[in-house]
Scaffold this active site. Structure first.
Site, PDB file in Angstrom:
ATOM      1  N   TYR A  43     -13.651  -3.385  10.717  1.00  0.00           N
ATOM      2  CA  TYR A  43     -12.335  -2.732  10.783  1.00  0.00           C
ATOM      3  C   TYR A  43     -11.624  -3.084  12.088  1.00  0.00           C
ATOM      4  O   TYR A  43     -10.419  -3.391  12.096  1.00  0.00           O
ATOM      5  CB  TYR A  43     -12.515  -1.222  10.659  1.00  0.00           C
ATOM      6  N   ASN A  60       1.541   3.463  -2.341  1.00  0.00           N
ATOM      7  CA  ASN A  60       1.317   4.504  -3.344  1.00  0.00           C
ATOM      8  C   ASN A  60       0.646   5.754  -2.793  1.00  0.00           C
ATOM      9  O   ASN A  60       0.508   6.748  -3.506  1.00  0.00           O
ATOM     10  CB  ASN A  60       0.482   3.958  -4.512  1.00  0.00           C
ATOM     11  N   GLY A  62       0.823  -1.210   0.000  1.00  0.00           N
ATOM     12  CA  GLY A  62       0.000   0.000   0.000  1.00  0.00           C
ATOM     13  C   GLY A  62       0.849   1.249   0.000  1.00  0.00           C
ATOM     14  O   GLY A  62       0.534   2.233   0.670  1.00  0.00           O
ATOM     15  N   SER A 113      -3.921  -0.789  14.832  1.00  0.00           N
ATOM     16  CA  SER A 113      -4.572   0.466  15.218  1.00  0.00           C
ATOM     17  C   SER A 113      -5.149   0.282  16.608  1.00  0.00           C
ATOM     18  O   SER A 113      -5.414  -0.850  17.042  1.00  0.00           O
ATOM     19  CB  SER A 113      -5.689   0.804  14.226  1.00  0.00           C
TER      20      SER A 113
END
Length: 282
Positions: free
Chosen positions: A167, A12, A10, A143
């Site tokens: 999530y 980019n 990830g 997280s």
């Protein structure tokens, strides 16, 4: 040519891009894993500007497509037989519930995709860890949302699962994976950590509906920049091991320091169960 090589998923945009730039400035060669060729090329050029003296490469894979993950991992190991750092950074917030093989898609990509990638890259990581730069480091982005995660929901098709709790489950799985990876690779030249980057101001989660989407929207002005959010990952990737602490292998970090965790599902038994449950996907 840099002194070490780091792969970032990830890479980019957002945290991944900020992490790549920061490591390039610390003389790391970078391998970027992105979902599209165009984004990969754009990120490659952007990171190269941060330090023209290092090598910046990219590969294409969709973490929700395990065949593409395996193919990319094969290409990477062929070109990079030694890999000093792997940062499992790519994250997903489900805008709506979708399922892959009966598993919620963001969990599938965030946990299973990274699990498969890491296991296929272990040979390159162990080879680097046996050298002068060792040990190799695997850093998995979690997280503080892990607090709302529940292992009982993992791998289940729950039609009324909210995007918020989906999530949270992803982030709990990322933390447990990092913990068990440390145990699985003990004494093999690989260390593993999970990271809370803080609330970071990126496009991540911008299209998420419901409560979680409102949190992302309202908290925007108070959030950290991607550069600030990347600091703990950069610390774990580049700091001397004595600064990280050998006893913190498998630990959860925030603000470049180990933190205690507070979820009844964070224990050795659950971590080992998650590893065993995910291994058939490799």
């Amino acid at each position: 040519m840099g002194t070490k090589t780091a792969l970032i998923t990830g890479a980019n945009s957002g945290l991944g891009l900020a992490t790549a730039k920061a490591l390039a400035q610390r003389s790391f060669d970078l391998v970027l894993l992105c979902r599209s060729d165009q984004k990969g090329r754009e990120a490659q050029a952007d990171v190269q500007k941060a330090n023209p003296a290092v090598t910046v490469d990219y590969f294409i894979a969709d973490l929700a497509d395990l065949d593409s993950v395996r193919e990319a991992a094969g290409q990477i190991t062929a070109k990079y037989p030694q890999l000093d750092v792997l940062i499992n950074n790519a994250g997903y917030t489900p805008a709506r519930l979708e399922f892959v093989d009966g598993i919620e898609k963001s969990f599938y990509a965030s946990h299973i995709g990274h699990f498969v990638l890491t296991n296929h890259l272990l040979g390159s990581l162990k080879a680097a860890g046996a050298g002068a730069n060792g040990p190799a480091r695997v850093i998995s982005l979690s997280s503080a949302a892990y607090l709302g995660g529940r292992a009982a929901r993992f791998f289940r098709k729950i039609d009324d699962l909210s995007p918020t709790f989906a999530y949270c489950d992803d982030k709990l799985a990322n933390l447990l994976f990092a913990r068990e990876l440390a145990r699985q690779t003990a004494g093999q030249g690989v260390v593993s950590y999970s990271v809370h980057p803080g609330a970071v101001r990126t496009r991540f989660g911008a299209d998420t509906p419901g409560f979680l989407g409102k949190v992302f929207s309202l908290a925007g002005p108070l959030m950290r920049t991607p550069e600030k959010g990347a600091q703990t990952s950069v610390f774990l990737a580049s700091a001397p091991m004595k600064s990280i602490g050998e006893r913190n292998n498998g630990g959860y970090f925030a603000d470049s320091a180990p933190k205690n965790t507070h979820n009844r599902d964070i224990n050795d038994e659950k971590a080992a169960w998650l590893w065993e449950k995910t291994m058939p996907f490799v």
